[in-house]
Motif scaffolding. Structure first.
Motif, PDB file in Angstrom:
ATOM      1  N   GLU A   1       8.410  12.212  13.869  1.00 39.75           N
ATOM      2  CA  GLU A   1       7.954  11.863  15.079  1.00 39.75           C
ATOM      3  C   GLU A   1       6.361  12.441  15.134  1.00 39.75           C
ATOM      4  O   GLU A   1       5.345  12.000  15.539  1.00 39.75           O
ATOM      5  N   ASN A   2       6.123  13.683  14.593  1.00 40.84           N
ATOM      6  CA  ASN A   2       5.165  14.478  14.517  1.00 40.84           C
ATOM      7  C   ASN A   2       4.324  14.302  13.491  1.00 40.84           C
ATOM      8  O   ASN A   2       3.291  15.116  12.942  1.00 40.84           O
ATOM      9  N   ALA A   3       3.964  13.287  12.773  1.00 44.90           N
ATOM     10  CA  ALA A   3       3.593  13.126  11.446  1.00 44.90           C
ATOM     11  C   ALA A   3       2.013  13.024  11.557  1.00 44.90           C
ATOM     12  O   ALA A   3       1.277  13.904  10.800  1.00 44.90           O
ATOM     13  N   SER A   4       1.478  12.630  12.665  1.00 47.78           N
ATOM     14  CA  SER A   4       0.174  12.528  13.218  1.00 47.78           C
ATOM     15  C   SER A   4      -0.296  13.567  13.207  1.00 47.78           C
ATOM     16  O   SER A   4      -1.790  14.231  12.698  1.00 47.78           O
ATOM     17  N   LEU A   5       0.186  14.557  13.946  1.00 48.45           N
ATOM     18  CA  LEU A   5      -0.151  16.028  14.353  1.00 48.45           C
ATOM     19  C   LEU A   5      -0.019  16.782  12.872  1.00 48.45           C
ATOM     20  O   LEU A   5      -0.856  17.505  12.854  1.00 48.45           O
ATOM     21  N   LEU A   6       0.876  16.898  12.082  1.00 47.31           N
ATOM     22  CA  LEU A   6       1.000  17.199  10.966  1.00 47.31           C
ATOM     23  C   LEU A   6      -0.287  16.964  10.117  1.00 47.31           C
ATOM     24  O   LEU A   6      -0.903  17.890   9.348  1.00 47.31           O
TER      25      LEU A   6
ATOM     26  N   MET B   1       0.909  -1.264  -0.011  1.00 46.18           N
ATOM     27  CA  MET B   1      -0.084   0.028  -0.075  1.00 46.18           C
ATOM     28  C   MET B   1       0.846   1.351  -0.048  1.00 46.18           C
ATOM     29  O   MET B   1       1.910   1.446  -0.745  1.00 46.18           O
ATOM     30  N   PHE B   2       0.451   2.350   0.858  1.00 44.35           N
ATOM     31  CA  PHE B   2       1.567   3.190   1.019  1.00 44.35           C
ATOM     32  C   PHE B   2       1.540   3.999   2.232  1.00 44.35           C
ATOM     33  O   PHE B   2       0.840   3.437   3.316  1.00 44.35           O
ATOM     34  N   ASP B   3       2.720   4.506   2.542  1.00 48.02           N
ATOM     35  CA  ASP B   3       3.157   4.801   3.845  1.00 48.02           C
ATOM     36  C   ASP B   3       2.793   6.194   4.373  1.00 48.02           C
ATOM     37  O   ASP B   3       2.907   7.229   3.579  1.00 48.02           O
ATOM     38  N   LEU B   4       2.031   6.472   5.362  1.00 44.17           N
ATOM     39  CA  LEU B   4       1.445   7.630   5.514  1.00 44.17           C
ATOM     40  C   LEU B   4       2.619   8.630   6.240  1.00 44.17           C
ATOM     41  O   LEU B   4       2.593   9.857   6.149  1.00 44.17           O
ATOM     42  N   ASN B   5       3.554   8.047   6.624  1.00 39.79           N
ATOM     43  CA  ASN B   5       4.970   8.790   7.317  1.00 39.79           C
ATOM     44  C   ASN B   5       6.029   8.065   6.623  1.00 39.79           C
ATOM     45  O   ASN B   5       7.011   7.233   7.169  1.00 39.79           O
ATOM     46  N   PRO B   6       6.455   8.488   5.442  1.00 40.17           N
ATOM     47  CA  PRO B   6       7.867   7.845   4.486  1.00 40.17           C
ATOM     48  C   PRO B   6       8.880   8.548   5.014  1.00 40.17           C
ATOM     49  O   PRO B   6      10.026   7.600   5.155  1.00 40.17           O
TER      50      PRO B   6
END
Length: 164
Positions: free
Chosen positions: A10-15, A1-6
């Motif tokens: 650390e703060n990818a969810s917050l972004l 599939m694809f990676d949400l945080n390639p």
């Protein structure tokens, strides 16, 4: 599939959350302005229509006054089950006398009542032409007796010869 945080931040969810929030706020602001413009146009149309309506003078007499004062009309409310609203509907389609009601097929009466909205009438319209025939013939005592029997729940069919 694809990676949400390639980049494995650390703060990818917050972004992601902040970007979604920013998009939602931007969409809200854009559509709010569009809605205000559309509402303004509709209000202008409404004011124009209201001004046009106010310019016209409409005088409507009461329905009961029109039907009770018109010559050549019978009081169709004498028929058990016909109230003022049903009488107005029947008058509206051209049934003004007991003779006209007596000669109107029951299917036509039911169709007219169905087309003009939900109504509550106390008796089945199947008896209305027969009652109208008795009223048109001036047989009021017989009509009142038959109506009293129907109110008591005793239904005896009456087979009149229709008037022409």
């Amino acid at each position: 599939m694809f990676d949400l945080n390639p980049f494995h931040l650390e703060n990818a969810s917050l972004l992601h959350f902040l970007m979604l929030q920013g998009t939602a706020i931007l969409a809200y602001l854009i559509f709010r302005e569009r809605f205000k413009q559309q509402l303004g146009r509709l209000n202008e149309k409404c004011q124009l229509l209201q001004a046009e309506l106010d310019a016209r003078e409409i005088i409507e007499p009461e329905v009961e006054e029109v039907f009770s004062s018109a010559p050549g009309r019978d009081d169709l409310k004498e028929i058990a089950g016909v109230n003022a609203k049903v009488e107005a509907i029947l008058n509206g389609v051209g049934i003004h006398t007991f003779t006209q009601l007596a000669n109107t097929p029951i299917t036509t009466i039911r169709r007219v009542l169905a087309e003009h909205g939900p109504l509550i009438y106390t008796d089945d319209p199947v008896t209305w032409p027969k009652q109208a025939w008795l009223a048109a013939d001036g047989r009021w005592d017989e009509l009142r007796g038959w109506q009293e029997q129907m109110r008591k729940g005793v239904y005896t069919d009456f087979q009149p010869t229709l008037l022409l």
